[in-house]
Each structure stands twice: as structure tokens, then as C-alpha cells.
Scaffold this motif. Structure first.
Motif, PDB file in Angstrom:
ATOM      1  N   VAL A 254       6.005  23.351  91.480  1.00  0.00           N
ATOM      2  CA  VAL A 254       7.383  23.436  90.161  1.00  0.00           C
ATOM      3  C   VAL A 254       7.010  22.567  88.312  1.00  0.00           C
ATOM      4  O   VAL A 254       7.484  22.621  88.277  1.00  0.00           O
ATOM      5  CB  VAL A 254       7.544  21.795  90.965  1.00  0.00           C
ATOM      6  CG1 VAL A 254       8.015  22.036  91.938  1.00  0.00           C
ATOM      7  CG2 VAL A 254       6.805  20.387  90.582  1.00  0.00           C
ATOM      8  N   ILE A 255       5.344  22.541  88.379  1.00  0.00           N
ATOM      9  CA  ILE A 255       5.558  23.014  86.770  1.00  0.00           C
ATOM     10  C   ILE A 255       5.801  23.490  86.126  1.00  0.00           C
ATOM     11  O   ILE A 255       6.618  23.320  84.672  1.00  0.00           O
ATOM     12  CB  ILE A 255       4.202  21.657  86.862  1.00  0.00           C
ATOM     13  CG1 ILE A 255       3.668  19.840  87.449  1.00  0.00           C
ATOM     14  CG2 ILE A 255       3.971  21.956  85.200  1.00  0.00           C
ATOM     15  CD1 ILE A 255       2.533  19.836  87.047  1.00  0.00           C
ATOM     16  N   VAL A 256       4.796  24.715  86.749  1.00  0.00           N
ATOM     17  CA  VAL A 256       5.209  25.442  86.271  1.00  0.00           C
ATOM     18  C   VAL A 256       6.510  26.375  85.931  1.00  0.00           C
ATOM     19  O   VAL A 256       6.774  27.091  84.551  1.00  0.00           O
ATOM     20  CB  VAL A 256       4.435  26.876  86.591  1.00  0.00           C
ATOM     21  CG1 VAL A 256       5.158  28.340  86.008  1.00  0.00           C
ATOM     22  CG2 VAL A 256       3.386  26.843  86.703  1.00  0.00           C
ATOM     23  N   THR A 257       7.614  25.799  86.957  1.00  0.00           N
ATOM     24  CA  THR A 257       9.007  26.589  86.830  1.00  0.00           C
ATOM     25  C   THR A 257       9.494  25.998  85.802  1.00  0.00           C
ATOM     26  O   THR A 257      10.408  26.282  85.022  1.00  0.00           O
ATOM     27  CB  THR A 257       9.635  26.498  88.698  1.00  0.00           C
ATOM     28  OG1 THR A 257       8.892  26.945  88.916  1.00  0.00           O
ATOM     29  CG2 THR A 257      11.294  26.773  88.362  1.00  0.00           C
ATOM     30  N   GLN A 258       9.608  24.890  85.817  1.00  0.00           N
ATOM     31  CA  GLN A 258       9.733  23.952  84.307  1.00  0.00           C
ATOM     32  C   GLN A 258       9.703  24.141  82.847  1.00  0.00           C
ATOM     33  O   GLN A 258      10.300  24.302  82.242  1.00  0.00           O
ATOM     34  CB  GLN A 258       9.437  22.104  84.993  1.00  0.00           C
ATOM     35  CG  GLN A 258      10.165  20.819  83.928  1.00  0.00           C
ATOM     36  CD  GLN A 258      11.685  20.800  83.540  1.00  0.00           C
ATOM     37  OE1 GLN A 258      12.483  21.556  84.294  1.00  0.00           O
ATOM     38  NE2 GLN A 258      12.407  20.043  82.349  1.00  0.00           N
ATOM     39  N   VAL A 259       8.196  24.644  82.944  1.00  0.00           N
ATOM     40  CA  VAL A 259       7.917  25.040  81.606  1.00  0.00           C
ATOM     41  C   VAL A 259       8.495  26.047  81.180  1.00  0.00           C
ATOM     42  O   VAL A 259       8.927  25.819  80.034  1.00  0.00           O
ATOM     43  CB  VAL A 259       6.218  24.615  81.426  1.00  0.00           C
ATOM     44  CG1 VAL A 259       5.851  25.277  80.192  1.00  0.00           C
ATOM     45  CG2 VAL A 259       5.134  23.273  81.837  1.00  0.00           C
ATOM     46  N   ILE A 260       8.396  27.125  82.178  1.00  0.00           N
ATOM     47  CA  ILE A 260       8.503  28.371  81.519  1.00  0.00           C
ATOM     48  C   ILE A 260       9.841  28.255  81.505  1.00  0.00           C
ATOM     49  O   ILE A 260      10.987  29.305  80.016  1.00  0.00           O
ATOM     50  CB  ILE A 260       8.374  29.176  82.808  1.00  0.00           C
ATOM     51  CG1 ILE A 260       7.374  29.603  83.209  1.00  0.00           C
ATOM     52  CG2 ILE A 260       9.234  30.515  82.782  1.00  0.00           C
ATOM     53  CD1 ILE A 260       6.533  30.322  84.416  1.00  0.00           C
ATOM     54  N   ARG A 261      11.047  27.440  82.442  1.00  0.00           N
ATOM     55  CA  ARG A 261      12.212  27.480  81.875  1.00  0.00           C
ATOM     56  C   ARG A 261      12.340  26.339  80.654  1.00  0.00           C
ATOM     57  O   ARG A 261      13.784  27.014  79.651  1.00  0.00           O
ATOM     58  CB  ARG A 261      13.229  26.726  82.466  1.00  0.00           C
ATOM     59  CG  ARG A 261      14.632  26.813  82.515  1.00  0.00           C
ATOM     60  CD  ARG A 261      15.068  26.025  83.752  1.00  0.00           C
ATOM     61  NE  ARG A 261      17.217  26.133  83.346  1.00  0.00           N
ATOM     62  CZ  ARG A 261      17.649  25.261  82.560  1.00  0.00           C
ATOM     63  NH1 ARG A 261      16.429  24.389  81.993  1.00  0.00           N
ATOM     64  NH2 ARG A 261      18.975  24.758  82.162  1.00  0.00           N
ATOM     65  N   SER A 262      11.956  25.290  79.950  1.00  0.00           N
ATOM     66  CA  SER A 262      12.484  24.946  78.724  1.00  0.00           C
ATOM     67  C   SER A 262      11.820  24.880  78.161  1.00  0.00           C
ATOM     68  O   SER A 262      12.280  24.347  76.484  1.00  0.00           O
ATOM     69  CB  SER A 262      12.121  22.874  79.666  1.00  0.00           C
ATOM     70  OG  SER A 262      11.344  22.868  80.103  1.00  0.00           O
ATOM     71  N   VAL A 263      10.990  25.728  77.937  1.00  0.00           N
ATOM     72  CA  VAL A 263       9.865  26.150  76.664  1.00  0.00           C
ATOM     73  C   VAL A 263      10.305  26.673  75.662  1.00  0.00           C
ATOM     74  O   VAL A 263      10.573  26.433  74.339  1.00  0.00           O
ATOM     75  CB  VAL A 263       8.511  26.702  77.213  1.00  0.00           C
ATOM     76  CG1 VAL A 263       8.775  28.217  77.165  1.00  0.00           C
ATOM     77  CG2 VAL A 263       7.031  26.767  75.956  1.00  0.00           C
ATOM     78  N   GLY A 264      11.555  27.514  75.763  1.00  0.00           N
ATOM     79  CA  GLY A 264      12.190  27.497  74.399  1.00  0.00           C
ATOM     80  C   GLY A 264      12.947  26.786  73.800  1.00  0.00           C
ATOM     81  O   GLY A 264      13.139  27.569  72.367  1.00  0.00           O
ATOM     82  N   THR A 265      13.255  25.983  74.139  1.00  0.00           N
ATOM     83  CA  THR A 265      13.749  25.293  73.182  1.00  0.00           C
ATOM     84  C   THR A 265      12.792  24.554  72.516  1.00  0.00           C
ATOM     85  O   THR A 265      13.633  24.277  70.643  1.00  0.00           O
ATOM     86  CB  THR A 265      14.705  24.074  74.044  1.00  0.00           C
ATOM     87  OG1 THR A 265      15.509  24.449  74.655  1.00  0.00           O
ATOM     88  CG2 THR A 265      15.019  23.009  72.923  1.00  0.00           C
ATOM     89  N   ASN A 266      11.482  24.456  72.076  1.00  0.00           N
ATOM     90  CA  ASN A 266      10.811  23.558  72.163  1.00  0.00           C
ATOM     91  C   ASN A 266      10.156  24.698  71.118  1.00  0.00           C
ATOM     92  O   ASN A 266      10.057  25.014  69.344  1.00  0.00           O
ATOM     93  CB  ASN A 266       9.341  23.129  72.759  1.00  0.00           C
ATOM     94  CG  ASN A 266       9.945  21.831  73.290  1.00  0.00           C
ATOM     95  OD1 ASN A 266      11.139  21.829  73.108  1.00  0.00           O
ATOM     96  ND2 ASN A 266       9.270  21.613  74.491  1.00  0.00           N
ATOM     97  N   MET A 267       9.931  25.630  71.460  1.00  0.00           N
ATOM     98  CA  MET A 267       9.812  26.789  70.615  1.00  0.00           C
ATOM     99  C   MET A 267      10.444  27.417  69.395  1.00  0.00           C
ATOM    100  O   MET A 267      10.574  27.564  68.253  1.00  0.00           O
ATOM    101  CB  MET A 267       9.271  28.204  71.683  1.00  0.00           C
ATOM    102  CG  MET A 267       9.414  29.820  70.824  1.00  0.00           C
ATOM    103  SD  MET A 267       9.800  31.436  71.719  1.00  0.00           S
ATOM    104  CE  MET A 267      11.524  31.038  71.305  1.00  0.00           C
TER     105      MET A 267
END
Length: 309
Positions: A175-188
Motif C-alpha cells: 500500500v505504501i508503494v502504491t501510494q508513492v508511485i501514484r502521488s510522487v509526480g506532484t512533488n516531482m
């Protein structure tokens, strides 16, 4: 003559009332009125109702509401599951925040070097942000099944993959990996915009003085993008504490309580067990956590956030 003089006086009085300052003030209030109404309707009123519900025992089937005072708060203190739920919330939120910020900053630094195909990579990493959370999570649910695509790929290299969503450690990692992959684009994207605003002259001067890449990054890049770090930190922490769909779709809080974060536990108590009063009490606990963490980050900005002025 007297009538004309009186009319002129009244007209002058009316004109004098709407001074430039009052007109500006009225325009300001009109501009912020929609936001104020939104805060009132979607923040203050729900919080007030949550406080009232937390002081009552509400039977939604009979519609009967009984005032119980602090019994729901006492129940939250004595609830043995709350400790496990808070532990799962801490692990999930900590993992999401650390990996999201680190990966987002790393990708931004890489893309800021203007590598070939940078636009394609930027689009690739940002595209999950615009995808529906439920649709994204459903796809990952199929991939992480015992006989799913991920274990199928692992079997090609002789690795017997685990049952990702039904074993405690791997379920939380999933669940952590799923959340990170989905939302990391905004911070990037936010980090990339901040990096592009750092003056090139500072890097050139540091290299002339003999600074290595790590020193340049730590002494120049990090301080100059620290306002963006503060913003992304607050947004990521709040988003992690509010994550619900990933847990509900992938693991439903299991196995046991290993992935039951506070938001999902609130949902269970209020809408599955129909204990609205206790669910409201837990929601106020979540609100307190979010406020405390946000205020802490905001206060710490004075020590590590650099402002040019």
C-alpha cells in the motif's frame, strides 16, 4: 433655495459614505465571500457536528440520540485496537512521506539536467496523478495478487513471490508503494519548478571555489528550495494521513490490523458498525494529529526555511 441646498447636502452625504477605502473593503469581502462560505459549509459546520456527535450515542436505525458526555473519548483511550491503528498509521504515513519526498526530489534533480527524453519521463511519472484513485488501486490489486503479474515476473527468474496483500509486512509495503508511485509526480513537478529557479551563477561560483557535487547540493540547492520542501512536506503528510481508497480496495485493513490506518478505522466504526459517536471522536483525533503536525512543520520553518528577502 432651501430645498436645493438640502438635496445637495444629502447627495454629498451619500457620496461621502462610499469612500475609496470602503469600496475597496467591500470588493475584498465580495472576492473572499465564496471561500468563506466554503470554509463555513465544508469545514466549520462539519467539525461542529463532529464535536456534537462525539458527545452523543446516536442510534441511526431508531434516530434516537442520547447525550453521553465524554464516554466516547474514554472508550477511545481504552480501545486496545487504537494502539495498533496508530502504529499502522505511523508506519504508513512515515513511509509515504519519506519515499515520496526522496523520490520526488531525486526525479526532479535528474530531469533538471535536461536528459534526452526528459519530457517523456516527466509525463510518464506525472500521469498517475490524474488517474482515478480507485481505478489505479484496482489495477495494482490485480498485479499484486498471489497469481498476479508481479509474481509471474518473479517466477521467470526463479523467485517464489509472496502473497503480497495477505501477509502483514508485504501488505504494508504494497500500500505504501502504491501510494508513492501514484502521488510522487506532484512533488516531482513542484521540486523541478523550484530547481529551475535556483541561479546558475551560484553553482558556477561554488565549483570555482572547489565545492563537490554533494556540498553544492546540500549547501546551495537544499536551502534555496526549502520553501518548496516545506510545502511538499505539509501536503504529503496531510495526504498520507487521509489515504483511504488504497487501504479499502487493496487490503480492507488486513491482515488483522496491520494496514488499518486511522482513516479506515474511522470508516469502520462509523459506517460499518454504525457507531457514529465513536467514529466522530476518532475523526476529531485525526484532526488534532493533522493540526499538530502542520503547526510543528510551520513553526520549524523559521529554523531551516530560507527566504531570499
Amino acid at each position: 433655495m432651501a430645498a436645493t441646498s438640502t438635496g445637495t447636502t444629502r447627495g454629498t452625504t451619500r457620496a461621502a459614505y462610499w469612500t475609496l477605502r470602503r469600496r475597496d473593503a467591500l470588493a475584498g469581502w465580495l472576492f473572499i465571500a465564496p471561500q468563506l462560505l466554503g470554509v463555513l459549509a465544508f469545514v466549520l459546520v462539519p467539525v461542529g457536528l463532529a464535536i456534537w456527535f462525539s458527545l452523543n450515542d446516536w442510534n441511526i436505525y431508531s434516530g434516537k440520540m442520547t447525550f453521553v458526555g465524554g464516554e466516547n473519548y474514554e472508550a477511545a483511550v481504552n480501545d486496545a485496537n487504537v494502539v495498533d491503528v496508530l502504529g499502522a498509521t505511523l508506519i504508513f504515513s512515515g513511509g509515504v512521506v519519506i519515499f515520496n519526498l526522496a523520490l520526488g526530489l531525486g526525479l526532479a534533480v535528474l530531469l533538471n539536467r535536461k536528459i534526452p527524453g526528459g519530457a517523456v519521463f516527466r509525463t510518464l511519472f506525472f500521469s498517475p496523478v490524474v488517474i482515478s484513485v480507485v481505478a489505479w488501486t484496482l489495477v495494482w490489486g490485480f498485479l499484486l495478487q498471489d497469481n498476479g503479474a508481479i509474481n509471474g515476473l518473479l517466477s521467470l527468474v526463479g523467485v517464489d513471490g509472496p502473497n503480497w496483500l495477505f501477509e502483514g509486512p508485504t501488505a504494508m509495503i504494497s500500500v505504501i508503494v502504491t501510494q508513492v508511485i501514484r502521488s510522487v509526480g506532484t512533488n516531482m513537478v513542484l521540486f523541478l519548478a523550484a530547481l529551475q529557479g535556483v541561479p546558475r551563477e551560484l553553482y558556477e561560483a561554488a565549483r570555482i571555489d572547489g565545492a563537490n557535487n554533494f556540498t553544492i547540493f546540500w549547501r546551495i540547492t537544499i536551502p534555496l528550495i526549502s520553501p518548496t520542501l516545506l510545502l511538499t512536506g505539509i501536503l504529503t503528510v496531510v495526504g498520507a494521513l487521509q489515504a483511504f481508497a488504497q487501504i479499502a480496495v487493496l487490503t480492507e485493513g488486513g491482515p488483522e490490523l496491520s494496514t488499518t490506518v486511522l482513516v479506515y478505522y474511522i470508516y469502520q466504526q462509523a459506517f460499518q458498525f454504525n457507531d457514529i459517536g465513536y467514529g466522530s471522536t476518532l475523526s476529531l483525533m485525526l484532526l488534532a494529529f493533522v493540526l499538530i503536525l502542520t503547526v510543528m512543520q510551520w513553526q520549524l520553518r523559521r529554523k531551516w526555511v530560507f527566504y531570499e528577502n
